[in-house]
Design a protein around this motif. Structure first.
Motif, PDB file in Angstrom:
ATOM      1  N   LEU A  79       0.833  -1.204   0.000  1.00 53.85           N
ATOM      2  CA  LEU A  79       0.000   0.000   0.000  1.00 53.85           C
ATOM      3  C   LEU A  79       0.866   1.251   0.000  1.00 53.85           C
ATOM      4  O   LEU A  79       0.654   2.176  -0.793  1.00 53.85           O
ATOM      5  CB  LEU A  79      -0.915   0.009   1.231  1.00 53.85           C
ATOM      6  CG  LEU A  79      -1.850   1.222   1.331  1.00 53.85           C
ATOM      7  CD1 LEU A  79      -2.973   1.117   0.304  1.00 53.85           C
ATOM      8  CD2 LEU A  79      -2.437   1.335   2.741  1.00 53.85           C
ATOM      9  N   ASP A  85      -4.108  -0.666  -3.814  1.00 56.69           N
ATOM     10  CA  ASP A  85      -5.024   0.448  -3.535  1.00 56.69           C
ATOM     11  C   ASP A  85      -5.539   0.386  -2.104  1.00 56.69           C
ATOM     12  O   ASP A  85      -5.689   1.414  -1.436  1.00 56.69           O
ATOM     13  CB  ASP A  85      -6.224   0.415  -4.491  1.00 56.69           C
ATOM     14  CG  ASP A  85      -5.821   0.553  -5.942  1.00 56.69           C
ATOM     15  OD1 ASP A  85      -5.139   1.544  -6.263  1.00 56.69           O
ATOM     16  OD2 ASP A  85      -6.179  -0.329  -6.748  1.00 56.69           O
ATOM     17  N   VAL A  87      -5.974  -2.504   1.547  1.00 56.81           N
ATOM     18  CA  VAL A  87      -5.437  -3.686   2.221  1.00 56.81           C
ATOM     19  C   VAL A  87      -6.478  -4.268   3.171  1.00 56.81           C
ATOM     20  O   VAL A  87      -7.186  -3.525   3.846  1.00 56.81           O
ATOM     21  CB  VAL A  87      -4.165  -3.332   3.030  1.00 56.81           C
ATOM     22  CG1 VAL A  87      -3.686  -4.526   3.850  1.00 56.81           C
ATOM     23  CG2 VAL A  87      -3.056  -2.845   2.116  1.00 56.81           C
ATOM     24  N   MET A 231      -7.047   1.894   3.957  1.00 63.68           N
ATOM     25  CA  MET A 231      -6.550   2.566   2.757  1.00 63.68           C
ATOM     26  C   MET A 231      -6.013   3.936   3.140  1.00 63.68           C
ATOM     27  O   MET A 231      -6.181   4.398   4.278  1.00 63.68           O
ATOM     28  CB  MET A 231      -7.682   2.704   1.735  1.00 63.68           C
ATOM     29  CG  MET A 231      -8.894   3.447   2.251  1.00 63.68           C
ATOM     30  SD  MET A 231     -10.403   3.159   1.273  1.00 63.68           S
ATOM     31  CE  MET A 231     -10.789   1.453   1.659  1.00 63.68           C
TER      32      MET A 231
END
Length: 342
Positions: A79, A85, A87, A231
């Motif tokens: 990430l 993008d 996780v 994210m």
């Protein structure tokens, strides 16, 4: 209930579910999503596999590519490095990364108890209690992952230091089982189905178990969030509808899992997840089922507990001013629940 009636019921549920998600599908900013995970076959990350195989990503208008790494620390690196993008990983990382000035935000909780187990390896015969871990080789999924964090906390809670044990990454599948059987480690911190497999084989003795509320309370002194969907804040800002769609998928999965039988779950999963023993996997799932969030919501108590634990062994977190309200949000979960629970 007959097979035909089961299919009919599933079709009705699918229709209702997809109708509830329609609002979030309109003009998604980003439809091709790369998800990183550290040990996909682990029951810790079961909701990700279920969402994928139940077709919920597709229903939400998302084309998902899942990259599986040896542990949560590696999926976090993906990430940060830009190759992922979002996780599915440990909530702990949201706190640690804020301490490093690299904020990430959890938008859906998948696990309400860690489901992590610390056990001695019987073949070694040198570890009879947690205090015996000093100077021993301890297998974790990957250094810097949630399994490593549990080990660190258990050591510090007894007055020891994280570096008192030698940490070895063994993964979360057959490689972990192999490390146990070959006697390469003295103890292991891992998850199901690895733990249930090793226990059934008589290869380990459990010392600490967070697959239940009581076990979690015994280790951490309170509730403790486990796997989450997280994210970067920039991703959320640039892709609010896509973020909502992702939250919808996982909330829908949690609601399905909350009602599913063991047989329902096993029917969805690929054969290789069972490690050659489907009935043992079924037992492992039943051990782990209490760990899953019923609806995807976060709690302040859970966030507080995670911060307390990380402060105990992570100097960067201990010296930082952490704003827990920036590590998670229930906004997207609540929106999803309004539509999915109608």
């Amino acid at each position: 209930m007959t097979f035909k009636s089961l299919i009919a019921a599933a079709a009705v549920a699918l229709t209702l579910g997809t109708a509830g998600l329609a609002a979030a599908q309109d003009k998604l900013e980003k439809t091709d999503i790369k998800i990183a995970v550290g040990g996909k076959p682990l029951l810790y990350y079961l909701p990700l596999t279920l969402a994928e195989r139940l077709g919920y990503f597709k229903d939400a208008g998302l084309n998902v590519e899942v990259s599986d790494f040896g542990g949560g620390a590696k999926s976090l690196q993906a990430l940060v490095g830009g190759s992922a993008d979002v996780v599915t990983g440990a909530y702990d990382h949201t706190i640690q990364m804020q301490a490093k000035g690299q904020p990430i935000v959890a938008v859906t909780q998948l696990g309400r108890y860690p489901g992590i187990v610390l056990a001695s390896v019987n073949k070694s015969g040198t570890v009879k209690s947690v205090k015996d871990l000093k100077g021993k080789k301890v297998g974790v999924t990957a250094p810097g992952s949630s399994t490593n964090f549990m080990l660190n906390y258990v050591l510090t809670s007894l007055g020891m230091k994280p570096e008192d044990a030698s940490v070895i990454g063994v993964g979360g599948g057959p490689s972990a089982i192999a490390a146990i059987k070959r006697g390469e480690i003295d103890a292991i911190v891992n998850l199901d189905p690895v733990i249930s497999q090793a226990q059934a084989d008589g290869d380990i003795t459990i010392l600490a178990d967070t697959r239940t509320e009581k076990g979690t309370m015994d280790v951490y002194g309170g509730p403790y969030p486990a796997a989450v969907l997280y994210m970067k804040p920039d991703f959320i800002k640039e892709n609010p509808k896509t973020t909502q769609a992702l939250a919808d998928v996982f909330v829908r999965t949690m609601l399905w899992l909350n009602k599913a039988s063991t047989e329902d779950v096993l029917k969805v999963l690929p054969e290789e997840y069972f490690l050659g023993n489907k009935s043992l996997y079924a037992q492992a799932f039943e051990h782990s089922k209490p760990t899953y969030s019923p609806d995807g919501r976060f709690t302040q108590d859970g966030a507080d507990a995670a911060l307390k634990v990380l402060k105990a062994f992570d100097p960067a977190v201990a010296s930082a001013s952490i704003d827990l309200s920036k590590t998670y949000t229930n906004q997207y979960v609540e929106d999803a629940l309004k539509r999915l629970q109608k």
